[in-house]
Motif scaffolding. Structure first.
Motif, PDB file in Angstrom:
ATOM      1  N   ILE A 147     -16.690  -4.372   3.410  1.00 54.78           N
ATOM      2  CA  ILE A 147     -16.686  -4.508   4.873  1.00 54.78           C
ATOM      3  C   ILE A 147     -15.410  -5.205   5.334  1.00 54.78           C
ATOM      4  N   ALA A 148     -15.062  -6.295   4.656  1.00 56.38           N
ATOM      5  CA  ALA A 148     -13.875  -7.054   5.047  1.00 56.38           C
ATOM      6  C   ALA A 148     -12.613  -6.204   4.926  1.00 56.38           C
ATOM      7  N   ALA A 149     -12.557  -5.352   3.900  1.00 61.03           N
ATOM      8  CA  ALA A 149     -11.374  -4.516   3.692  1.00 61.03           C
ATOM      9  C   ALA A 149     -11.167  -3.527   4.836  1.00 61.03           C
ATOM     10  N   LEU A 150     -12.251  -3.159   5.522  1.00 59.72           N
ATOM     11  CA  LEU A 150     -12.162  -2.209   6.629  1.00 59.72           C
ATOM     12  C   LEU A 150     -11.673  -2.856   7.921  1.00 59.72           C
ATOM     13  N   LYS A 151     -11.706  -4.188   7.987  1.00 55.28           N
ATOM     14  CA  LYS A 151     -11.273  -4.944   9.162  1.00 55.28           C
ATOM     15  C   LYS A 151     -11.893  -4.410  10.459  1.00 55.28           C
ATOM     16  N   PRO A 152     -13.227  -4.316  10.514  1.00 53.25           N
ATOM     17  CA  PRO A 152     -13.855  -3.765  11.728  1.00 53.25           C
ATOM     18  C   PRO A 152     -13.760  -4.729  12.899  1.00 53.25           C
ATOM     19  N   ASP A 153     -13.816  -4.172  14.102  1.00 56.59           N
ATOM     20  CA  ASP A 153     -13.894  -5.003  15.303  1.00 56.59           C
ATOM     21  C   ASP A 153     -15.308  -5.515  15.530  1.00 56.59           C
ATOM     22  N   LEU A 154     -16.295  -4.807  14.951  1.00 56.13           N
ATOM     23  CA  LEU A 154     -17.696  -5.122  15.221  1.00 56.13           C
ATOM     24  C   LEU A 154     -18.554  -4.673  14.043  1.00 56.13           C
ATOM     25  N   ILE A 155     -19.595  -5.472  13.733  1.00 61.14           N
ATOM     26  CA  ILE A 155     -20.609  -5.107  12.741  1.00 61.14           C
ATOM     27  C   ILE A 155     -21.947  -5.077  13.464  1.00 61.14           C
ATOM     28  N   VAL A 156     -22.702  -4.015  13.268  1.00 65.52           N
ATOM     29  CA  VAL A 156     -24.006  -3.901  13.915  1.00 65.52           C
ATOM     30  C   VAL A 156     -25.062  -3.557  12.870  1.00 65.52           C
ATOM     31  N   GLY A 157     -26.293  -4.003  13.119  1.00 63.30           N
ATOM     32  CA  GLY A 157     -27.386  -3.721  12.192  1.00 63.30           C
ATOM     33  C   GLY A 157     -28.688  -4.291  12.706  1.00 63.30           C
ATOM     34  N   ALA A 158     -29.698  -4.311  11.841  1.00 65.86           N
ATOM     35  CA  ALA A 158     -31.031  -4.781  12.203  1.00 65.86           C
ATOM     36  C   ALA A 158     -31.277  -6.162  11.619  1.00 65.86           C
ATOM     37  N   ALA A 159     -31.901  -7.027  12.406  1.00 71.92           N
ATOM     38  CA  ALA A 159     -32.176  -8.389  11.948  1.00 71.92           C
ATOM     39  C   ALA A 159     -33.119  -8.403  10.759  1.00 71.92           C
ATOM     40  N   GLU A 160     -34.049  -7.442  10.712  1.00 70.10           N
ATOM     41  CA  GLU A 160     -35.031  -7.423   9.623  1.00 70.10           C
ATOM     42  C   GLU A 160     -34.378  -7.261   8.262  1.00 70.10           C
ATOM     43  N   THR A 161     -33.322  -6.444   8.191  1.00 72.69           N
ATOM     44  CA  THR A 161     -32.684  -6.184   6.907  1.00 72.69           C
ATOM     45  C   THR A 161     -31.428  -7.012   6.682  1.00 72.69           C
ATOM     46  N   GLY A 162     -30.692  -7.304   7.739  1.00 72.63           N
ATOM     47  CA  GLY A 162     -29.428  -8.010   7.574  1.00 72.63           C
ATOM     48  C   GLY A 162     -29.430  -9.451   8.031  1.00 72.63           C
ATOM     49  N   GLY A 163     -30.580  -9.944   8.501  1.00 74.40           N
ATOM     50  CA  GLY A 163     -30.635 -11.272   9.085  1.00 74.40           C
ATOM     51  C   GLY A 163     -30.169 -12.390   8.165  1.00 74.40           C
ATOM     52  N   GLU A 164     -30.517 -12.316   6.903  1.00 73.77           N
ATOM     53  CA  GLU A 164     -30.148 -13.388   5.980  1.00 73.77           C
ATOM     54  C   GLU A 164     -28.641 -13.435   5.725  1.00 73.77           C
ATOM     55  N   HIS A 165     -27.945 -12.355   6.078  1.00 70.79           N
ATOM     56  CA  HIS A 165     -26.499 -12.288   5.862  1.00 70.79           C
ATOM     57  C   HIS A 165     -25.704 -12.504   7.147  1.00 70.79           C
ATOM     58  N   TYR A 166     -26.386 -12.882   8.208  1.00 71.74           N
ATOM     59  CA  TYR A 166     -25.738 -12.943   9.518  1.00 71.74           C
ATOM     60  C   TYR A 166     -24.503 -13.841   9.532  1.00 71.74           C
ATOM     61  N   GLN A 167     -24.625 -15.037   8.974  1.00 72.16           N
ATOM     62  CA  GLN A 167     -23.514 -15.975   9.011  1.00 72.16           C
ATOM     63  C   GLN A 167     -22.300 -15.420   8.270  1.00 72.16           C
ATOM     64  N   ARG A 168     -22.541 -14.856   7.086  1.00 75.91           N
ATOM     65  CA  ARG A 168     -21.426 -14.327   6.299  1.00 75.91           C
ATOM     66  C   ARG A 168     -20.801 -13.116   6.974  1.00 75.91           C
ATOM     67  N   LEU A 169     -21.624 -12.267   7.540  1.00 81.12           N
ATOM     68  CA  LEU A 169     -21.092 -11.107   8.255  1.00 81.12           C
ATOM     69  C   LEU A 169     -20.263 -11.544   9.458  1.00 81.12           C
ATOM     70  N   SER A 170     -20.735 -12.574  10.150  1.00 78.88           N
ATOM     71  CA  SER A 170     -20.036 -13.065  11.337  1.00 78.88           C
ATOM     72  C   SER A 170     -18.671 -13.649  11.003  1.00 78.88           C
ATOM     73  N   GLU A 171     -18.507 -14.101   9.760  1.00 76.33           N
ATOM     74  CA  GLU A 171     -17.204 -14.618   9.337  1.00 76.33           C
ATOM     75  C   GLU A 171     -16.200 -13.486   9.127  1.00 76.33           C
ATOM     76  N   ILE A 172     -16.705 -12.269   8.928  1.00 74.40           N
ATOM     77  CA  ILE A 172     -15.832 -11.101   8.749  1.00 74.40           C
ATOM     78  C   ILE A 172     -15.439 -10.509  10.099  1.00 74.40           C
ATOM     79  N   ALA A 173     -16.426 -10.359  10.982  1.00 74.29           N
ATOM     80  CA  ALA A 173     -16.192  -9.752  12.296  1.00 74.29           C
ATOM     81  C   ALA A 173     -17.352 -10.109  13.209  1.00 74.29           C
ATOM     82  N   PRO A 174     -17.180 -10.019  14.529  1.00 71.27           N
ATOM     83  CA  PRO A 174     -18.310 -10.234  15.441  1.00 71.27           C
ATOM     84  C   PRO A 174     -19.478  -9.345  15.039  1.00 71.27           C
ATOM     85  N   THR A 175     -20.672  -9.927  14.971  1.00 68.21           N
ATOM     86  CA  THR A 175     -21.843  -9.229  14.440  1.00 68.21           C
ATOM     87  C   THR A 175     -22.991  -9.267  15.424  1.00 68.21           C
ATOM     88  N   VAL A 176     -23.631  -8.129  15.618  1.00 71.76           N
ATOM     89  CA  VAL A 176     -24.798  -7.992  16.483  1.00 71.76           C
ATOM     90  C   VAL A 176     -25.939  -7.430  15.645  1.00 71.76           C
TER      91      VAL A 176
END
Length: 351
Positions: A134-163
Motif C-alpha cells: 500500500i505504501a509503495a502505491l502512495k495513494p491519496d486515500l485508503i477506504v475500507g470497512a471497519a469490521e475487517t480493517g478496524g484493527e489496522h486503522y492507525q497503521r493505515l492512517s500513517e500511510i495515507a488518509p483513511t476512511v
C-alpha cells in the motif's frame, strides 16, 4: 417498451439530483478512533468543500479524516469500495484479494477497471492488508470497512488518509456520497444514486401494476444455516427502493432470519428468489427439496445471482437485482451507467 437486450445503458449523470439520506454523525477526533464508536449505522456526510484551500473533513466509523485536496488515487480494502471508486471514475491503484472475486475485479464492472483501474495492484486481503504494498502505491486515500480493517486503522492512517465505514447493509449508499466528497465529485455521486432510485421505483411500479403487488422472499442456501434475507439486508434495501412487498415475517430491520427445512413454509411468497453459495449451498438445498412443502413452493422460485444479491452491497449489485426482478416479472430492465456490464451474466460466466 421492452428492449431486445433488456438491460439498457445510459451515461452517468453529472449533475446533482435531489437525494435524501438519514446519515448520523459521531463524535470523533482527527486521526484517532473515537471511544465507543467502533460500530455505527452510517457515515456522516457534510456539505461539499469549495476549492478554496479548506480541508475536506469526513467523519466515519473510527474517527475524522481530513484531506487537503480531493483525492486522485485510492486503495480500496474490500469489493464494495473498489466498485464505488470505479463507478465514480476515481483512479483505483490498489485493492484486496477477496472471497467473491479472488484477485480479479468483477467482470460485471465492464470497461471501468480498464479505464480507471489499469495496473491496480493486489494489496493483501481485507483482514490482512499488505502495508508495504500500500505504501509503495502512495495513494491519496485508503477506504475500507471497519469490521475487517478496524484493527489496522492507525497503521493505515500513517500511510495515507483513511476512511473506514460501518458495513451495515442498510447504509451501503452512504459510501458513494462519502467517496464522492473525497474525490471532489459529490454531485456526481448524488446524481448516480438518484438515478438508481428512479429506476428502482419505475421497475417496482411496473411489477406492482402488472402482478397485483406481489410479495417477494429472498432465500440463500449456504454452508451453515439457511437464511431468509429480511428488510434490513442489502437485497432488502433494493426491494424497499422498488416499493415491493415482503411477507410479514421479513419486514423487520434485521439482516437475515435463519430457517431450517422444517420451517420451509416461512419463505412462502408470490416470488421466491433463491441464491446458492458456492460453498455448500447445493448440499444445503437438498434438505429443503426433500420436504413435502417444497414442491408447493418450487413453482414460485427464481434462481438468482448469489454474489449480486448477498455480498455485493454496491450499485452494480443493486442494478443486478433490479434486472433479475424485471426479468422475473417481464418488465423492462434498468438503465445502467455507461461502462458497467451486466452483472449477473458476467459473474456467472467468470466462474
Amino acid at each position: 417498451m421492452t428492449t431486445p437486450s433488456r438491460f439498457r445503458r445510459a451515461g452517468v449523470l453529472f449533475f446533482a439530483t435531489a437525494l435524501s439520506f438519514s446519515l448520523a454523525g459521531c463524535a470523533a477526533h482527527s486521526g484517532t478512533p473515537a471511544p465507543g464508536t467502533t460500530s455505527r449505522e452510517s457515515t456522516e456526510v457534510t456539505s461539499p468543500q469549495a476549492a478554496d484551500g479548506r480541508q475536506i473533513s469526513i467523519v466515519h466509523a473510527l474517527g475524522t479524516t481530513k484531506l487537503d485536496a480531493p483525492a486522485r488515487t485510492v486503495v480500496a480494502l474490500d469489493d464494495s469500495w473498489a466498485d464505488a471508486v470505479l463507478m465514480l471514475h476515481g483512479t483505483l491503484v490498489g485493492y484486496t484479494e477477496t472471497y467473491t472475486h479472488g484477485t480479479e475485479l468483477g467482470a460485471y464492472l465492464g470497461d471501468l477497471p480498464e479505464e480507471f483501474g489499469a495496473g491496480a495492484a493486489i494489496v493483501g486481503t481485507p483482514r490482512e492488508p499488505d502495508f508495504d504494498a500500500i505504501a509503495a502505491l502512495k495513494p491519496d486515500l485508503i477506504v475500507g470497512a471497519a469490521e475487517t480493517g478496524g484493527e489496522h486503522y492507525q497503521r493505515l492512517s500513517e500511510i495515507a488518509p483513511t476512511v473506514l465505514s460501518e458495513g451495515a447493509p442498510t447504509t451501503w449508499k452512504s459510501r458513494y456520497l462519502v467517496l464522492g466528497k473525497a474525490l471532489g465529485a459529490e454531485g456526481e455521486a448524488s446524481a448516480m444514486l438518484g438515478r438508481y432510485e428512479e429506476e428502482a421505483r419505475r421497475i417496482g411500479g411496473e411489477i406492482n401494476a402488472g402482478a397485483s403487488d406481489p410479495t417477494i422472499s429472498v432465500l440463500r442456501f449456504q454452508n451453515g444455516p439457511t437464511r431468509i434475507y429480511a428488510a434490513g439486508s442489502f437485497p432488502g434495501t433494493v426491494l424497499t427502493d422498488a416499493g415491493l412487498a415482503r411477507p410479514k415475517s421479513q419486514r423487520g430491520n434485521q439482516d437475515f432470519i435463519k430457517v431450517t427445512a422444517e420451517q420451509v413454509a416461512d419463505v412462502d411468497a408470490d416470488r421466491i428468489f433463491i441464491t446458492t453459495s458456492p460453498l455448500g449451498g447445493e448440499r444445503s438445498m437438498e434438505s429443503f427439496r426433500a420436504t413435502e412443502s417444497w414442491s408447493d413452493l418450487e413453482a414460485r422460485t427464481v434462481p438468482a445471482d448469489d454474489a449480486a444479491w448477498t455480498t455485493s452491497e454496491s450499485l452494480p449489485g443493486a442494478y443486478a437485482i433490479l434486472d433479475e426482478l424485471a426479468r422475473a416479472f417481464h418488465v423492462d430492465g434498468p438503465v445502467v451507467p455507461e461502462g458497467l456490464a451486466r452483472y449477473a451474466g458476467a459473474v456467472r460466466n467468470e466462474r
